[in-house]
Design a protein around this motif. Structure first.
Motif, short mmCIF file in Angstrom:
data_model
loop_
_atom_site.label_atom_id
_atom_site.label_comp_id
_atom_site.label_asym_id
_atom_site.label_seq_id
_atom_site.Cartn_x
_atom_site.Cartn_y
_atom_site.Cartn_z
N LEU A 37 -5.63 3.59 2.44
CA LEU A 37 -4.46 2.90 2.98
C LEU A 37 -4.71 2.42 4.40
O LEU A 37 -5.55 2.96 5.11
N ASP A 59 -2.83 -5.30 4.30
CA ASP A 59 -2.30 -4.02 4.76
C ASP A 59 -1.74 -3.27 3.56
O ASP A 59 -0.91 -3.80 2.83
N TYR A 60 -2.23 -2.04 3.37
CA TYR A 60 -1.82 -1.21 2.24
C TYR A 60 -1.04 -0.02 2.75
O TYR A 60 -1.49 0.68 3.67
N SER A 61 0.14 0.21 2.17
CA SER A 61 0.94 1.38 2.54
C SER A 61 1.64 1.93 1.31
O SER A 61 1.94 1.18 0.37
N ILE A 68 2.02 1.11 -4.22
CA ILE A 68 1.39 0.73 -2.97
C ILE A 68 1.87 -0.66 -2.58
O ILE A 68 1.80 -1.59 -3.38
N ARG A 69 2.38 -0.78 -1.36
CA ARG A 69 2.77 -2.09 -0.84
C ARG A 69 1.51 -2.78 -0.35
O ARG A 69 0.72 -2.21 0.43
N VAL A 70 1.30 -4.02 -0.80
CA VAL A 70 0.17 -4.83 -0.38
C VAL A 70 0.73 -6.02 0.38
O VAL A 70 1.50 -6.80 -0.18
N ALA A 87 0.59 -2.64 -5.74
CA ALA A 87 -0.59 -2.08 -6.41
C ALA A 87 -0.20 -0.74 -7.01
O ALA A 87 0.68 -0.04 -6.49
N VAL A 100 -3.07 -4.84 -9.29
CA VAL A 100 -2.29 -5.50 -8.24
C VAL A 100 -1.54 -6.69 -8.83
O VAL A 100 -2.09 -7.43 -9.65
#
Length: 179
Positions: A37, A59-61, A68-70, A87, A100
């Motif tokens: 992340l 940016d991965y969070s 996972i927010r991409v 994702a 994704v």
């Protein structure tokens, strides 16, 4: 089926395509999503019609629901342009093989982390079969900073080549003049 190829050809003309099904490269063993992340900068890529700008980064969070927010961004035609996607780890036994999607209406596309040290660089691969007649390749060399040493980029290219992924059309992403 031959006419289908000519219909689909314009859709993949900005990508890298090859005859036959997708290769099945090895992925990062013992992949840790938590360590992956954060922000990754695009160092080099195979052509992708959706990435034409410069200063490209992702940016991965982690979201509260476990997805996972991409957030991808690029500077294109005088503006910073962003797109948000999701994702997912599709199989907990193979956490380096993510899916994704950037739309509620499209299925998840493969996003396979072939190699990463989590702190410097990563190599990512995606491939989509089209009727098993041909496939469309995407590959990215990513860095935690906007620039990687030449030997790390060469190592990543060799890793892709070893996995039968053609890097002939791979190009360096312009990361100069970025904020």
């Amino acid at each position: 089926m031959f006419p289908i190829f000519w219909i689909l050809l314009p859709l993949v003309s900005a990508q890298t395509y090859h005859w036959g099904p997708c290769p099945t490269p090895s992925v990062q063993p013992n992949f840790s999503l938590q360590q992956y992340l954060g922000t990754w900068y695009e160092i080099a890529k195979l052509p992708a019609s959706f990435e034409r700008g410069k200063c490209i980064q992702a940016d991965y969070s982690l979201r509260g629901d476990g997805t996972i927010r991409v957030l991808n961004s690029q500077f294109y035609k005088g503006k910073v342009r962003t797109v948000e996607g999701t994702a997912v780890v599709q199989d907990p036994k193979k956490p380096a093989k993510l899916g994704v999607s950037f739309s509620y209406f499209t299925p998840y596309s493969p996003y396979w982390v072939l190699s990463t040290d989590y702190v410097s660089g990563a190599v990512v691969y995606s491939c989509t079969d089209v009727l098993r007649i041909f496939h469309v390749d995407y590959a990215w060399i990513l860095g935690r900073s906007r620039f990687l040493p030449a030997e790390e980029v060469e190592y990543a290219r060799q890793l892709l080549a070893k996995e039968n992924i053609d890097t002939f059309k791979m190009s360096v992403t312009d990361q100069t003049g970025c904020d």
